[in-house]
Design an enzyme around this catalytic site. Structure first.
Site, mmCIF file in Angstrom:
data_model
loop_
_atom_site.group_PDB
_atom_site.id
_atom_site.type_symbol
_atom_site.label_atom_id
_atom_site.label_comp_id
_atom_site.label_asym_id
_atom_site.label_seq_id
_atom_site.Cartn_x
_atom_site.Cartn_y
_atom_site.Cartn_z
ATOM 1 N N SER A 127 0.836 -1.201 0.000
ATOM 2 C CA SER A 127 0.000 0.000 0.000
ATOM 3 C C SER A 127 0.864 1.243 0.000
ATOM 4 O O SER A 127 1.970 1.249 0.556
ATOM 5 C CB SER A 127 -0.852 -0.018 1.272
ATOM 6 N N TYR A 152 -1.636 -0.962 11.109
ATOM 7 C CA TYR A 152 -1.939 -1.579 9.814
ATOM 8 C C TYR A 152 -0.837 -1.236 8.800
ATOM 9 O O TYR A 152 -0.276 -2.115 8.143
ATOM 10 C CB TYR A 152 -3.310 -1.093 9.294
ATOM 11 N N LYS A 156 2.253 -3.579 6.681
ATOM 12 C CA LYS A 156 2.594 -3.592 5.242
ATOM 13 C C LYS A 156 4.094 -3.319 5.077
ATOM 14 O O LYS A 156 4.771 -3.981 4.296
ATOM 15 C CB LYS A 156 1.776 -2.539 4.476
ATOM 16 N N ASN A 201 -15.079 2.863 6.548
ATOM 17 C CA ASN A 201 -14.043 3.829 6.897
ATOM 18 C C ASN A 201 -13.635 4.651 5.690
ATOM 19 O O ASN A 201 -13.208 5.789 5.816
ATOM 20 C CB ASN A 201 -12.773 3.105 7.374
HETATM 21 N N1 UFG Z 1 -12.838 10.943 3.971
HETATM 22 C C1 UFG Z 1 -13.886 11.772 4.349
HETATM 23 N N2 UFG Z 1 -14.988 11.190 4.881
HETATM 24 C C2 UFG Z 1 -15.121 9.842 5.057
HETATM 25 C C3 UFG Z 1 -14.049 9.006 4.665
HETATM 26 C C4 UFG Z 1 -12.921 9.602 4.137
HETATM 27 O O1 UFG Z 1 -13.803 12.993 4.208
HETATM 28 O O2 UFG Z 1 -16.169 9.396 5.558
HETATM 29 C C5 UFG Z 1 -11.640 11.555 3.346
HETATM 30 C C6 UFG Z 1 -10.358 11.327 4.124
HETATM 31 O O3 UFG Z 1 -10.203 12.289 5.128
HETATM 32 C C7 UFG Z 1 -9.332 11.384 2.992
HETATM 33 C C8 UFG Z 1 -10.069 10.830 1.774
HETATM 34 O O4 UFG Z 1 -11.453 10.938 2.093
HETATM 35 O O5 UFG Z 1 -8.995 12.726 2.720
HETATM 36 C C9 UFG Z 1 -9.757 9.364 1.486
HETATM 37 O O6 UFG Z 1 -9.977 8.591 2.669
HETATM 38 P P1 UFG Z 1 -10.030 6.981 2.624
HETATM 39 O O7 UFG Z 1 -10.292 6.520 4.017
HETATM 40 O O8 UFG Z 1 -10.958 6.534 1.555
HETATM 41 O O9 UFG Z 1 -8.592 6.605 2.138
HETATM 42 P P2 UFG Z 1 -7.184 6.877 2.832
HETATM 43 O O10 UFG Z 1 -6.364 7.561 1.798
HETATM 44 O O11 UFG Z 1 -7.269 7.500 4.162
HETATM 45 O O12 UFG Z 1 -6.778 5.372 3.139
HETATM 46 C C10 UFG Z 1 -6.236 4.610 2.133
HETATM 47 C C11 UFG Z 1 -6.487 3.131 2.401
HETATM 48 C C12 UFG Z 1 -5.787 2.684 3.657
HETATM 49 C C13 UFG Z 1 -4.357 3.122 3.622
HETATM 50 C C14 UFG Z 1 -4.278 4.600 3.365
HETATM 51 C C15 UFG Z 1 -2.894 5.149 3.266
HETATM 52 O O13 UFG Z 1 -7.853 2.871 2.534
HETATM 53 O O14 UFG Z 1 -5.854 1.283 3.706
HETATM 54 O O15 UFG Z 1 -4.905 4.873 2.134
HETATM 55 O O16 UFG Z 1 -2.301 4.743 2.076
HETATM 56 F F1 UFG Z 1 -3.765 2.856 4.805
#
Ligand code: UFG
Length: 345
Positions: A127, A152, A156, A201
């Site tokens: 990731s 998590y 990785k 999430n």
């Molecule tokens: N976000 C919101 N509201 C929500 C969910 C997310 O505003 O209900 C925002 C977050 O703050 C972020 C963006 O949407 O700015 C993306 O969030 P995600 O949770 O979809 O994805 P992330 O980039 O945080 O997480 C992803 C993967 C994880 C990994 C991470 C870091 O899902 O497994 O990238 O690489 F760890």
């Protein structure tokens, strides 16, 4: 050429099922191994429907070493595609030991059994989280790794390091680490897709559940980032492009590759609000939202330089944001409760 089957651990999950479809469509023999803790057999039935093939499935946990041995005893495995593992960032901070035991311990078991049976080819589902908070953008594979803020992400990173170490120690290994950016979307049939348990999430499953009426509104975490509209920017990649990246990696591995690392992303960044707007357009449904403070551990922007994968694997992401949203909507609207037939929240 592959002289045996491809064992796909975690093959009943989101990225796993999509990769199994692409492997079967490319003519590979596939065996799925999944403990079904976070996935259902229904997803594999759908894979069979899509491909017209019946995929062999073993309900075995990575921590069950004898169960693993049994699979290798009964089948000639050429390569392992290793997706199995726990992946909830928040949960990993509450239960770090569970994450280290399952993800790191499970992988060590797998590698030991592979060695026992002289299978030295593995493609690992890593990731972009291994990069931590980026020092520069776009992120290429030379960017330092290890600055992860949650257990998590550290699993990785640790698994990547273990795989690099075995490659250094034993030259017969071929290892490809694939660093995913943000996988979204679904197979074009709408039969398989991401099916999070409980409250999602991740952004896109949450948005699609708002559109289908399972959630009232989106909460946008953070509107004061240093980005064009103040919301977080990510590199969203269609899961089918990602799955095809695995097939391209396997073809590269078949030539003998040693240890290689590739980013799988599109190279483009979209904000939270861009994503909500694109999904409104694709679904024809409004996505009401409220704003809130930043989510702990989040970074402002993250997007890839995926040119190395293009150069070495001949792979690049082809499907655009509209297609990601259309396909996700097809999956969500045809399966409002995911793979479950009963209503659930
Ligand atoms: N976000 C919101 N509201 C929500 C969910 C997310 O505003 O209900 C925002 C977050 O703050 C972020 C963006 O949407 O700015 C993306 O969030 P995600 O949770 O979809 O994805 P992330 O980039 O945080 O997480 C992803 C993967 C994880 C990994 C991470 C870091 O899902 O497994 O990238 O690489 F760890």
């Amino acid at each position: 050429m592959a002289t045996g089957s491809i064992l796909v651990t975690g093959g009943a999950g989101y990225v796993g099922t999509h990769t199994v479809v692409e492997l079967l469509n490319s003519g590979y023999d596939v065996i799925v191994m999944d403990n079904l803790v976070n996935a259902s057999m229904e997803s594999l039935k759908r894979v069979n429907e899509i491909t017209g093939k019946t995929v062999q499935t073993c309900a075995v946990d990575l921590l069950n070493k004898d169960g693993l041995r049994d699979i290798f005893k009964k089948n000639k495995i050429y390569c392992v595609m290793h997706f199995a593992g726990l992946k909830a960032v928040g949960e990993s901070c509450e239960k770090p030991l569970l994450y280290y035991k399952t993800n790191v311990g499970g992988t060590v078991n797998l590698l030991e059994v592979m060695k026992e049976f002289e299978v030295y080819n593995i493609i690992f589902s890593s990731s972009a989280t291994v990069y931590g908070s980026p020092n520069y953008l776009p992120i290429d594979e030379k960017h330092p790794t290890g600055g992860c803020t949650n257990a998590y992400g550290k699993t990785k990173y640790f698994i990547e390091e273990i795989l690099k170490d075995i490659c250094t120690a034993e030259k017969q290994w071929n290892v490809i680490l694939l660093r995913y950016f943000n996988p979204v979307g679904s197979h074009a049939s709408g039969k398989i897709g991401e099916d999070p348990q409980g409250i999602p999430n991740n952004l896109m499953p949450f948005i699609s559940q708002v559109a289908v009426g399972r959630r009232k509104e989106l909460t946008v975490y953070g509107t004061d980032y240093d980005t064009p509209d103040g919301t977080g920017v990510r590199d969203y990649i269609h899961v089918v492009d990602l799955a095809q990246g695995h097939v391209a990696a396997l073809k590269h591995l078949e030539k003998g590759c040693g240890c290689k690392v590739y980013n799988l992303g599109t190279g483009k960044g979209y904000s939270v609000l861009d994503m909500a707007k694109a999904f409104e357009k694709a679904s024809g449904k409004p996505i009401p939202y409220v704003t809130a403070g930043r989510r702990a551990g989040d970074i402002a922007s993250c997007y890839s330089d995926a040119s190395l994968a293009k150069q070495d694997l001949g792979w690049e992401a082809k499907l655009d944001l509209a297609k990601m949203c259309e396909d996700l909507w097809r999956w969500q609207s045809n399966n409002p409760n995911g793979f479950r037939t009963e209503g659930s929240s």
